[in-house]
Design an enzyme around this catalytic site. Sequence first.
Site, mmCIF file in Angstrom:
data_model
loop_
_atom_site.group_PDB
_atom_site.id
_atom_site.type_symbol
_atom_site.label_atom_id
_atom_site.label_comp_id
_atom_site.label_asym_id
_atom_site.label_seq_id
_atom_site.Cartn_x
_atom_site.Cartn_y
_atom_site.Cartn_z
ATOM 1 N N CYS A 1 -5.395 -3.621 3.913
ATOM 2 C CA CYS A 1 -6.828 -3.830 3.667
ATOM 3 C C CYS A 1 -7.105 -5.118 2.877
ATOM 4 O O CYS A 1 -8.197 -5.668 2.945
ATOM 5 C CB CYS A 1 -7.416 -2.651 2.913
ATOM 6 S SG CYS A 1 -7.148 -1.122 3.789
ATOM 7 N N HIS B 1 -14.413 -4.810 1.031
ATOM 8 C CA HIS B 1 -13.667 -4.202 2.130
ATOM 9 C C HIS B 1 -14.290 -2.840 2.409
ATOM 10 O O HIS B 1 -14.583 -2.073 1.483
ATOM 11 C CB HIS B 1 -12.193 -4.064 1.736
ATOM 12 C CG HIS B 1 -11.479 -3.037 2.545
ATOM 13 N ND1 HIS B 1 -11.432 -3.091 3.917
ATOM 14 C CD2 HIS B 1 -10.804 -1.909 2.188
ATOM 15 C CE1 HIS B 1 -10.748 -2.055 4.365
ATOM 16 N NE2 HIS B 1 -10.368 -1.317 3.335
ATOM 17 N N ASN C 1 -13.383 2.084 8.901
ATOM 18 C CA ASN C 1 -12.544 1.167 8.117
ATOM 19 C C ASN C 1 -11.627 0.417 9.084
ATOM 20 O O ASN C 1 -10.773 1.021 9.720
ATOM 21 C CB ASN C 1 -11.729 2.009 7.110
ATOM 22 C CG ASN C 1 -10.777 1.189 6.269
ATOM 23 O OD1 ASN C 1 -10.492 0.036 6.578
ATOM 24 N ND2 ASN C 1 -10.264 1.796 5.218
#
Length: 336
Positions: free
Chosen positions: A115, A263, A293
């Site tokens: 991430c 993020h 995500n």
Amino acid sequence: MYTSRITGVGSYVPETIVTNDDLSKLMDTNDAWIQERTGIKERRHIQKGDGNSTSSMGVKAAEIAIKRANLTKDAIDLIIFATLSPDMYFPGGGVRVQDMMGMSTIPALDVRNQCSGFVYGLSVADQFIKTGMYTNVLIIGSENHSGGLDMTTRGRSVSVIFGDGAGAVVLSRNEKEDGSGILSTHLHSEGAHAKELCLEGPNTGAWVPELMESNPQENIPYFPYMNGQFVFKHAVSRFSEVILEGLQANALQASDIDMLIPHQANLRISQFVQKKFQLSDDQVYNNIQRYGNTTAASIPIALAEAWEEGKIKEGDLVVLAAFGSGFTWGSAMIKW
Ligand code: UT7
């Protein structure tokens, strides 16, 4: 020393939309749970035969970013490719992009920071430009999660969260002398928590047959594992810390932020950070509702969309912040 600035942004997501209701046909989950816990309404999934792969989606995003930078692919000096879901175990996606785009033998560097991969990649690119070694660096974040998730009830706490897509930016030597560009980047890691969010197999300690033999059916190591609540607690504090670190390094206040692009891990995490820094809805960009995500792709997709929607203007203070598997985390402070 030179400075760098983002001259082009682009994104691409596969066409197929998978809603929470669609997932509830595959596993014991429901729209209310997913929305309440994560904010996600739908995500995009690659379909077999639709021509998409991690690298090819990266190419589509990159082509848009290069065009918006008013460059051609021949002007790119380095490719940085961030993903946790490469087309192949090795080599990484960077060389695939170089080949697919018909680029000359420029270097291609792969970043394995999940991430945080895009922020790490941006920081590496910034250093290369500062030293004068390169003039234009293409940074791509791209993920094909859908093919590697456990789409049964066993995997529901992870599988409902992740989606596919790609984002890209061109980072160029800054020709302006107005204080714009990348102001600073801040990177961190804490490997003690590597196993709290990971995909163990295949690995060189135990290849797939060995892993399959030594693990019971309910604990298959080649699906991602996440200790959700543990990760959540660390995420909220690390996001906050690394944003504060960036602000302090530049003698700025939270109120100076024009656009925070976190993020897209969980809408609740973004909302926690927003509240902590007392930011208004206009100062934070979220699109997890539509894409889930997308790990390394989430920041460049959100950045491209925010820019397209006119939410980022020249002179704005744009803050990028990421946290994820590793654990790794980082931020970038940008004067647009
Ligand atoms: O991007 C990298 C960084 N990642 C993150 O930052 C993610 C951080 N963590 C999270 O976002 C959240 O922890 C999750 C969204 C993953 C999970 O939310 P949670 O509120 O922490 O739920 P939980 O794991 O504590 O599970 C609560 C309940 C459990 O049932 P019981 O034991 O209370 O009966 C789970 O079995 O919800 C159940 N559950 C589900 N129910 C319906 C777990 N997944 C699902 C599901 N649908 N998909």
